[in-house]
Design an enzyme around this catalytic site. Structure first.
Site, PDB file in Angstrom:
ATOM      1  NE  ARG A 127      -3.995  -2.126   2.193  1.00  0.00           N
ATOM      2  CZ  ARG A 127      -3.819  -3.075   3.067  1.00  0.00           C
ATOM      3  NH1 ARG A 127      -3.011  -3.007   4.086  1.00  0.00           N
ATOM      4  NH2 ARG A 127      -4.680  -4.278   3.056  1.00  0.00           N
ATOM      5  CE  LYS A 149      -1.505  13.627 -14.517  1.00  0.00           C
ATOM      6  NZ  LYS A 149      -1.851  14.506 -16.044  1.00  0.00           N
ATOM      7  CD  GLU A 191       5.751  16.312 -22.983  1.00  0.00           C
ATOM      8  OE1 GLU A 191       4.973  17.169 -22.619  1.00  0.00           O
ATOM      9  OE2 GLU A 191       5.222  15.198 -23.219  1.00  0.00           O
ATOM     10  CE  LYS A 233       4.240  17.564 -14.389  1.00  0.00           C
ATOM     11  NZ  LYS A 233       4.507  16.322 -15.057  1.00  0.00           N
ATOM     12  CD  GLU A 243      -4.937  16.065 -15.779  1.00  0.00           C
ATOM     13  OE1 GLU A 243      -3.718  15.927 -15.574  1.00  0.00           O
ATOM     14  OE2 GLU A 243      -5.386  15.930 -16.563  1.00  0.00           O
ATOM     15  NE  ARG A 247      -0.399  16.855 -12.972  1.00  0.00           N
ATOM     16  CZ  ARG A 247       0.303  16.025 -12.341  1.00  0.00           C
ATOM     17  NH1 ARG A 247       0.120  16.209 -11.109  1.00  0.00           N
ATOM     18  NH2 ARG A 247       1.366  15.284 -12.857  1.00  0.00           N
ATOM     19  CG  ASN A 251      -2.406  16.466 -20.119  1.00  0.00           C
ATOM     20  OD1 ASN A 251      -1.366  15.962 -20.127  1.00  0.00           O
ATOM     21  ND2 ASN A 251      -3.304  16.259 -19.084  1.00  0.00           N
ATOM     22  CG  HIS A 254      -0.196  15.759 -24.031  1.00  0.00           C
ATOM     23  ND1 HIS A 254       0.364  16.817 -23.913  1.00  0.00           N
ATOM     24  CD2 HIS A 254       0.535  14.708 -23.341  1.00  0.00           C
ATOM     25  CE1 HIS A 254       1.860  16.734 -23.328  1.00  0.00           C
ATOM     26  NE2 HIS A 254       2.043  15.437 -22.982  1.00  0.00           N
ATOM     27  CG  HIS A 258      -4.444   9.639 -26.766  1.00  0.00           C
ATOM     28  ND1 HIS A 258      -3.895   8.678 -26.068  1.00  0.00           N
ATOM     29  CD2 HIS A 258      -5.590   9.104 -27.059  1.00  0.00           C
ATOM     30  CE1 HIS A 258      -4.564   7.561 -25.580  1.00  0.00           C
ATOM     31  NE2 HIS A 258      -5.617   7.794 -26.595  1.00  0.00           N
ATOM     32  CG  HIS A 271       4.545  11.034 -24.745  1.00  0.00           C
ATOM     33  ND1 HIS A 271       3.192  10.788 -24.952  1.00  0.00           N
ATOM     34  CD2 HIS A 271       4.861  12.027 -23.922  1.00  0.00           C
ATOM     35  CE1 HIS A 271       2.679  11.535 -24.221  1.00  0.00           C
ATOM     36  NE2 HIS A 271       3.584  12.554 -23.634  1.00  0.00           N
TER      37      HIS A 271
HETATM   38  P1  NAD Z   1      11.641   6.066 -22.363  1.00  0.00           P
HETATM   39  O1  NAD Z   1      11.487   6.103 -21.172  1.00  0.00           O
HETATM   40  O2  NAD Z   1      11.074   5.019 -23.266  1.00  0.00           O
HETATM   41  O3  NAD Z   1      13.107   6.531 -22.902  1.00  0.00           O
HETATM   42  C1  NAD Z   1      13.381   6.803 -24.189  1.00  0.00           C
HETATM   43  C2  NAD Z   1      14.615   5.588 -24.603  1.00  0.00           C
HETATM   44  O4  NAD Z   1      15.793   6.287 -24.128  1.00  0.00           O
HETATM   45  C3  NAD Z   1      14.507   4.363 -23.920  1.00  0.00           C
HETATM   46  O5  NAD Z   1      14.939   3.586 -25.045  1.00  0.00           O
HETATM   47  C4  NAD Z   1      15.497   4.483 -23.071  1.00  0.00           C
HETATM   48  O6  NAD Z   1      15.773   3.217 -22.756  1.00  0.00           O
HETATM   49  C5  NAD Z   1      16.592   5.280 -23.443  1.00  0.00           C
HETATM   50  N1  NAD Z   1      17.356   6.057 -22.274  1.00  0.00           N
HETATM   51  C6  NAD Z   1      16.705   6.496 -21.390  1.00  0.00           C
HETATM   52  N2  NAD Z   1      17.643   7.460 -20.774  1.00  0.00           N
HETATM   53  C7  NAD Z   1      18.969   7.144 -21.553  1.00  0.00           C
HETATM   54  C8  NAD Z   1      20.213   7.832 -21.659  1.00  0.00           C
HETATM   55  N3  NAD Z   1      20.460   8.548 -20.512  1.00  0.00           N
HETATM   56  N4  NAD Z   1      21.124   7.547 -22.481  1.00  0.00           N
HETATM   57  C9  NAD Z   1      20.531   6.676 -23.628  1.00  0.00           C
HETATM   58  N5  NAD Z   1      19.228   6.245 -23.649  1.00  0.00           N
HETATM   59  C10 NAD Z   1      18.472   6.280 -22.620  1.00  0.00           C
HETATM   60  O7  NAD Z   1      10.795   7.261 -22.852  1.00  0.00           O
HETATM   61  P2  NAD Z   1      10.586   8.833 -22.157  1.00  0.00           P
HETATM   62  O8  NAD Z   1      10.323   9.655 -23.443  1.00  0.00           O
HETATM   63  O9  NAD Z   1      11.618   9.175 -21.184  1.00  0.00           O
HETATM   64  O10 NAD Z   1       9.358   8.356 -21.477  1.00  0.00           O
HETATM   65  C11 NAD Z   1       8.001   8.398 -22.366  1.00  0.00           C
HETATM   66  C12 NAD Z   1       6.920   7.737 -21.261  1.00  0.00           C
HETATM   67  O11 NAD Z   1       6.842   8.704 -20.251  1.00  0.00           O
HETATM   68  C13 NAD Z   1       5.725   7.344 -21.724  1.00  0.00           C
HETATM   69  O12 NAD Z   1       5.461   6.439 -21.141  1.00  0.00           O
HETATM   70  C14 NAD Z   1       4.788   8.433 -21.359  1.00  0.00           C
HETATM   71  O13 NAD Z   1       3.417   7.971 -21.200  1.00  0.00           O
HETATM   72  C15 NAD Z   1       5.410   8.844 -20.141  1.00  0.00           C
HETATM   73  N6  NAD Z   1       4.926  10.164 -19.455  1.00  0.00           N
HETATM   74  C16 NAD Z   1       4.618  10.139 -18.355  1.00  0.00           C
HETATM   75  C17 NAD Z   1       4.404  11.429 -17.692  1.00  0.00           C
HETATM   76  C18 NAD Z   1       3.893  11.716 -16.431  1.00  0.00           C
HETATM   77  O14 NAD Z   1       3.434  12.686 -15.859  1.00  0.00           O
HETATM   78  N7  NAD Z   1       4.089  10.601 -15.652  1.00  0.00           N
HETATM   79  C19 NAD Z   1       4.490  12.629 -18.365  1.00  0.00           C
HETATM   80  C20 NAD Z   1       4.987  12.390 -19.910  1.00  0.00           C
HETATM   81  C21 NAD Z   1       5.200  11.332 -20.363  1.00  0.00           C
HETATM   82  N1  GLY Z   2       2.404  15.481 -17.966  1.00  0.00           N
HETATM   83  C1  GLY Z   2       1.399  15.996 -17.675  1.00  0.00           C
HETATM   84  C2  GLY Z   2       1.067  16.132 -16.181  1.00  0.00           C
HETATM   85  O1  GLY Z   2       1.779  15.627 -15.391  1.00  0.00           O
HETATM   86  O2  GLY Z   2       0.103  16.425 -15.559  1.00  0.00           O
END
Ligand code: NAD
Ligand code: GLY
Length: 368
Positions: A127, A149, A191, A233, A243, A247, A251, A254, A258, A271
């Protein structure tokens, strides 16, 4: 006596008892003092992936080793497709098999995929156990690691199973960005650019002027871009953590983005690429609703293109776009809600007539 110079810049996120610091700087992963202030625990678990592990896990593990009796590690397979139940389960399998208690500290070392799944695992295990975000992509440093998130994907929708769960700390080591593939850098820039039209056109001006330095990964430029993004942020999340209103402006781009990701199949466009193109489409919709002028749309489009991002949407057909946009979490009762630009630097949430959305899709999407 002079105070020692801090090795990092700190942005604070104010959420009462869930408040925390975002530490930003170079060479932070391997420094023992980076991790000062974290609670004592018997066990730490570094959750990472098979790409990031060989690059950065050893540095982190060595730096935190003195704080814990044992430091375990789990490298998940790389990719969005693995942000799923099976890999969430594999985190729980390790935690249970190793007898991890509720004080166990999880470190999410990687991009947004690792941050989202490890954060969700932390929210659920017993939990809730504490966790630290250690983002290693630009996108994760300026967006996904901040704000709490966490989620995994469901076959019927991205990020559809998750929780709001804040980390204890975020550590953004800018040096990790030096190994990031160029396409991932551009995705992160999307972003960063996002924060301009929704909140801060002075920052937008700065990005326009400093884009070459950002693309060249100059540490000072990266430090300011990550810091300013996190400040914006943190300010937004501090007012609306879960949100219920404000918040949602984070997006911007997005909803169309999406639809692009889902319509093409997740992973075809990154993304950030989909968000970049989605911002062009949302700006064009804002223009057609009389909120901003064509000059603003052209300026935004030019910056997104200069960042190495696509600005023309894939030709999926308007029905396909609308279908995916209705599954978006911002939709209410099947009615789409868009983050639009009311005036440069000011976002607004609005619905829009389907006919106008179809016009935008027709104008902004071509066969590639
Ligand atoms: P990712 O985590 O897939 O990383 C992108 C690529 O880069 C991967 O292949 C990873 O292994 C590689 N990588 C990571 N760090 C590296 C480094 N320092 N050197 C070399 N390679 C490296 O993608 P991302 O763009 O970081 O994140 C996308 C994800 O984030 C999606 O799932 C999206 O839904 C999520 N997201 C979440 C939020 C949130 O608020 N929680 C906001 C935006 C996006
Ligand atoms: N990436 C949008 C949020 O964190 O609300």
């Amino acid at each position: 006596m002079q105070a020692p110079i801090s090795p990092f810049r700190t942005v604070s996120i104010a959420l009462a008892e869930r408040s925390y610091a975002i530490r930003i700087g170079s060479g932070l992963l391997g420094r023992v003092d980076t991790w000062a202030g974290l609670p004592k625990a018997t066990t730490a678990v570094v959750v990472t992936n098979t790409t990031v592990q060989p690059l950065y896990a050893a540095q982190l593990k060595t730096a935190i080793a003195g704080r814990f009796s044992r430091v375990l590690e789990l490298a998940l397979p790389d990719g969005e497709a693995h942000k799923d139940w099976a890999n969430l389960q594999s985190i729980f399998d390790l935690l249970l098999a190793q007898g991890c208690d509720r004080k166990t500290l999880l470190f999410a070392l990687g991009g947004g995929v690792v941050g989202d799944i490890a954060g969700f695992a932390a929210a659920c295990y017993m939990r809730g156990v504490p966790f630290v975000q250690v983002p290693t992509t630009l996108l994760a440093q300026v967006d996904s690691s901040v704000g709490g998130k966490t989620a995994i994907n469901h076959p019927l929708g991205k990020n559809m199973v998750g929780a709001f769960y804040q980390p204890l700390m975020v550590v953004a080591d800018l040096d990790t960005l030096q190994t990031l593939p160029p396409r991932e850098m551009s995705a992160g820039l999307a972003e960063i650019i996002k924060y301009g039209p929704i909140v801060d056109m002075v920052f937008f001006d700065w990005i326009e002027a400093n884009l070459p330095a950002l693309l060249a990964r100059q540490p000072e430029a990266l430090a300011y871009a990550v810091q300013r993004s996190c400040e914006i942020k943190a300010h937004v999340v501090g007012q609306d953590e879960r949100e219920s209103g404000l918040r949602a402006i984070l997006n911007f781009g997005h909803t169309f983005g999406h639809a692009i990701e889902a319509g093409l199949g997740f992973g075809v466009w990154l993304h950030g690429e989909a968000v970049g193109c989605g911002m062009v489409m949302a700006a064009e919709l804002s223009r057609r609703l009389g909120l901003v002028d064509a000059t603003f749309v052209a300026r935004l489009k030019q910056l997104i293109s200069r960042a190495g991002l696509p600005v023309v949407g894939p030709l999926l057909g308007a029905d396909e776009y609308l279908h995916h946009m209705r599954v978006d979490k911002k939709a209410e009762g099947g009615e789409m809600r868009f983050v639009l630009i009311n005036a440069p630097g000011q976002a607004v949430m609005r619905s829009a007539p389907d006919a106008l959305v179809r016009e935008v899709i027709d104008v902004c999407c071509h066969a590639g």
